[in-house]
Scaffold this motif. Sequence first.
Motif, PDB file in Angstrom:
ATOM      1  N   VAL A 121      77.264  66.674  17.100  1.00  0.00           N
ATOM      2  CA  VAL A 121      78.097  67.284  16.134  1.00  0.00           C
ATOM      3  C   VAL A 121      77.675  67.822  14.913  1.00  0.00           C
ATOM      4  O   VAL A 121      77.872  69.189  14.669  1.00  0.00           O
ATOM      5  N   GLU A 122      76.707  67.253  14.420  1.00  0.00           N
ATOM      6  CA  GLU A 122      76.243  67.952  13.251  1.00  0.00           C
ATOM      7  C   GLU A 122      75.312  69.108  13.672  1.00  0.00           C
ATOM      8  O   GLU A 122      75.052  70.144  12.903  1.00  0.00           O
ATOM      9  N   THR A 123      74.390  68.719  14.676  1.00  0.00           N
ATOM     10  CA  THR A 123      73.309  69.878  15.250  1.00  0.00           C
ATOM     11  C   THR A 123      74.377  71.190  15.413  1.00  0.00           C
ATOM     12  O   THR A 123      74.060  72.333  15.142  1.00  0.00           O
ATOM     13  N   ALA A 124      75.685  70.994  15.990  1.00  0.00           N
ATOM     14  CA  ALA A 124      76.499  72.125  16.384  1.00  0.00           C
ATOM     15  C   ALA A 124      76.848  72.868  15.133  1.00  0.00           C
ATOM     16  O   ALA A 124      76.929  73.935  15.069  1.00  0.00           O
ATOM     17  N   ASN A 125      77.276  72.263  14.023  1.00  0.00           N
ATOM     18  CA  ASN A 125      77.757  72.521  12.753  1.00  0.00           C
ATOM     19  C   ASN A 125      76.668  73.415  12.168  1.00  0.00           C
ATOM     20  O   ASN A 125      76.872  74.421  11.364  1.00  0.00           O
ATOM     21  N   ILE A 126      75.361  72.915  12.387  1.00  0.00           N
ATOM     22  CA  ILE A 126      74.257  73.577  11.639  1.00  0.00           C
ATOM     23  C   ILE A 126      73.913  74.854  12.595  1.00  0.00           C
ATOM     24  O   ILE A 126      73.646  75.976  11.600  1.00  0.00           O
ATOM     25  N   LEU A 127      73.824  74.878  13.748  1.00  0.00           N
ATOM     26  CA  LEU A 127      73.479  76.118  14.395  1.00  0.00           C
ATOM     27  C   LEU A 127      74.530  77.158  14.647  1.00  0.00           C
ATOM     28  O   LEU A 127      74.478  78.289  14.875  1.00  0.00           O
ATOM     29  N   PHE A 128      75.747  76.911  14.780  1.00  0.00           N
ATOM     30  CA  PHE A 128      76.988  77.608  14.893  1.00  0.00           C
ATOM     31  C   PHE A 128      78.150  77.517  13.905  1.00  0.00           C
ATOM     32  O   PHE A 128      79.111  76.979  14.082  1.00  0.00           O
ATOM     33  N   PRO A 129      77.831  77.713  12.614  1.00  0.00           N
ATOM     34  CA  PRO A 129      78.799  77.459  11.686  1.00  0.00           C
ATOM     35  C   PRO A 129      80.071  78.319  11.441  1.00  0.00           C
ATOM     36  O   PRO A 129      81.145  77.791  11.028  1.00  0.00           O
ATOM     37  N   GLY A 130      79.826  79.326  12.253  1.00  0.00           N
ATOM     38  CA  GLY A 130      80.961  80.497  12.252  1.00  0.00           C
ATOM     39  C   GLY A 130      81.643  80.342  13.694  1.00  0.00           C
ATOM     40  O   GLY A 130      82.548  81.209  13.755  1.00  0.00           O
TER      41      GLY A 130
END
Length: 302
Positions: free
Chosen positions: A141-150
Motif C-alpha cells: 500500500v505504501e509503495t502504491a501511494n509513493i509511485l501513484f499519488p495522483g
Amino acid sequence: FYLYFNNMLIIHKGKRLVKEKIADVLAGFSSFLSKVLPCHQIYDTLNHIPRLSCVRNGARMQCFLHVRGFWYERGAFCMKTFKLHLIRHGLTAGNLDGRYIGGGTDLPLCDEGRAQLAELQARFTYPQVDTVFSSPLLRAVETANILFPGAAHQFTVHDLREAHFGVFENRPVKELVKDPDFSRWITPGSGFTPEGAEPTADFHRRCGESLLKLFEYMIRMDVTEAACVTHGGVIVSMLSQHALPSRRPEQWMADPGCGYTLQTDVQLWMRDRMVEAIDIVPFGYADTLRGQAEAEENESYR
C-alpha cells in the motif's frame, strides 16, 4: 477485439428509441455478441444475419439492426488492448535483514526502501494511471501511494497478498536453508505444507485467478491501463502461469519497485487465459539491466 455497447439509436430518422421497445429483439443476438471472434469473422457473420448490416468506418466496424423499418446502431467492434503494470513493493527491514517475510508479517517500507523508490522515480519513468490495485499489506500500500499519488481509484485486493509461510515466517533465511522441512517445502511438486502455511497449490491457484480477475475488471469497466503493486512471489506465480513469452518461474523475479507491463485483449484473455509481457517497469530500467549484464559479460573475459 473488444465489443462495447452504445445506446441504441435510430439513425434512419435521427430519433432515439426507448430501450424497452427493442429488448426482445436484442435478446436474440446476446449469444452471438458474447462471443469473441476475429474481425473478419465478425464482419462476415453479421452481414449474413437477417436485418443486420455492417459498415466499415476506418478501424471500426459499426453494426446496425433493422427493426420495423428503422436502423439502430447495435455497437462497434475495434481492436482494443488493456495494460496492467505489475510492480513489486519496495524494500522492508525484513528484506535487508535476510528474513523470510510472507503474508503473515505486515512490515512497512524501511527508510532505505523509500529512498530507493525515490531514486527510481528520479532516474526512470513510471506510467501515469488513474486505477491502482494493491495487496492489503503495508509495504504494498505504501509503495502504491509513493509511485501513484495522483491515482483517482485505489483498491486493496485481499488475494494479492503474499503467501503465508507458517512456522517459517519471519525467520532468517540462513537458518531455514539448514532445515530439511524447509527444503521439502521449496522443492517443486513435493506437496509438503509446513504448519500454518498456505498450501503451495492454493497459493498458485489464487495468484493465477487474481491476475485474470484484474483484467476482467478492467475489461468490464473499460479501464485500458492500470497498475498493481504486490509481492515478488505473487508476480512470479502469476506470470509463470499466464504470461507470454513462457519462462521458468525464477526468470520472472522482479527487483523492489520494479516489474512488468502486461497487455492483453478480450480474445487472448477469454480464449487462451493469457497475457503478454511487453516491457519492464519503470520505463528505462531495462536498459540499466542490459548494461549491467554486458559489463558482467565483459568482465568475465578479462
